[in-house]
Design a protein around this motif. Structure first.
Motif, short mmCIF file in Angstrom:
data_model
loop_
_atom_site.label_atom_id
_atom_site.label_comp_id
_atom_site.label_asym_id
_atom_site.label_seq_id
_atom_site.Cartn_x
_atom_site.Cartn_y
_atom_site.Cartn_z
N THR A 205 0.66 -1.47 -0.28
CA THR A 205 -0.29 -0.22 0.23
C THR A 205 0.62 1.49 0.17
N VAL A 260 -6.81 1.54 -3.16
CA VAL A 260 -5.98 0.39 -2.89
C VAL A 260 -5.28 -0.14 -1.78
N ILE A 263 -8.53 -2.94 -0.78
CA ILE A 263 -8.43 -3.61 -1.88
C ILE A 263 -7.61 -4.36 -0.22
N SER A 264 -6.32 -3.26 -0.35
CA SER A 264 -5.19 -4.13 0.59
C SER A 264 -5.30 -4.54 1.54
N VAL A 267 -7.92 -7.98 2.07
CA VAL A 267 -6.46 -9.07 1.83
C VAL A 267 -5.92 -9.46 2.54
#
Length: 274
Positions: A205, A260, A263-264, A267
């Motif tokens: 990130t 992002v 999303i990170s 995850v």
């Protein structure tokens, strides 16, 4: 309650400084720059998202950011794991050398690539000297040059972030896996990588956000032919003085970073629960 009140009082000055000195100016520049209304910013944003030239710049920025992120994680995590698991007395010195580039100016490190990638640089002279090519290739002002410069720029950040994650993993787990018959490679992928995934996600990130918003390296190594959102933003704000376009570009950059980051985070949470 008294401890919480004391902690809140200690946090208030910093929070107030952050709010007044960063958040409010950033929001004002994003949505209400000087002499421009918010509908004008939205209009320019819509035009940017339908213009093939601007879409090309956005895609180039995302593509380069993803490539640099992948390179930094793939190269940085093994380095971090070796340093964190090293029993040598020089491990601290090696870690300091790995993150030493963070102490140097971005401009200095980028100018080093100008010497290496220039038509009369080290790579060009080596290729022509070995007879591989008759004329030195044009490596500057290409996406390759930007990727190399940004990877060198953010690799130490990935190393130090992954190092802190690997250092928190108990080395006894690796030894237990080896004792049960797992090879070093199997223990690395089955034990170390999953348990270090939160740190890897944070490193990815940070690298992506830095790559998307970096200005000096894309400007010096990419030139006007390989524009990214950061260099386009500078052009709008300082050359053409188009504040609506500058705000629209800044909004796109902000959305990319937060997207992002989200999303990170997902995850990392899935990796922690699996």
């Amino acid at each position: 309650m008294r401890a919480r009140s004391s902690l809140l009082l200690l946090l208030l000055p910093g929070l107030a400084f952050l709010l007044v000195g960063f958040l409010l100016p950033a929001v004002a520049m994003l949505f209400a720059p000087p002499g421009v209304t918010f509908p004008q910013v939205l209009e320019r944003l819509g035009a940017m998202l339908t213009d093939p030239y601007d879409l090309g710049i956005i895609w180039r920025t995302v593509r380069i950011g993803l490539i640099v992120t992948a390179l930094c994680v793939v190269l940085g995590f093994p380095i971090a794991s070796l340093l964190a698991r090293s029993q040598s007395r020089w491990a601290g010195v090696l870690l300091a050398l790995a993150i030493f580039p963070l102490l140097l100016s971005n401009v200095v490190r980028t100018f080093g690539w100008l010497v290496v990638l220039g038509s009369n640089g080290v790579i060009g002279q080596l290729l022509t000297g070995l007879g591989i090519v008759e004329e030195a290739p044009q490596l500057l002002y290409t996406e390759l040059a930007i990727v190399l410069g940004l990877t060198q720029l953010f690799l130490p950040l990935a190393v130090i972030t992954c190092y802190s994650a690997v250092a928190q993993v108990d080395p006894g787990l690796d030894e237990a896996a080896r004792g049960l018959g797992a090879s070093r490679t199997r223990a690395f992928w089955s034990i170390l990588v999953p348990l270090s995934l939160p740190g890897i996600v944070v490193a990815a990130t940070l690298v992506f956000a830095g790559s998307v918003t970096a200005y000096t390296t894309p400007y010096l190594l990419g030139g006007s032919s390989q524009r990214m959102l950061s260099t386009q933003l500078f052009s709008y704000a300082s050359v053409t003085v188009d504040w609506a376009a500058a705000s629209a570009t800044a909004i796109v950059m902000t959305v990319l970073v937060f997207l992002v980051s989200g999303i990170s985070t997902l995850v990392g949470r899935k990796g922690a629960t699996s």
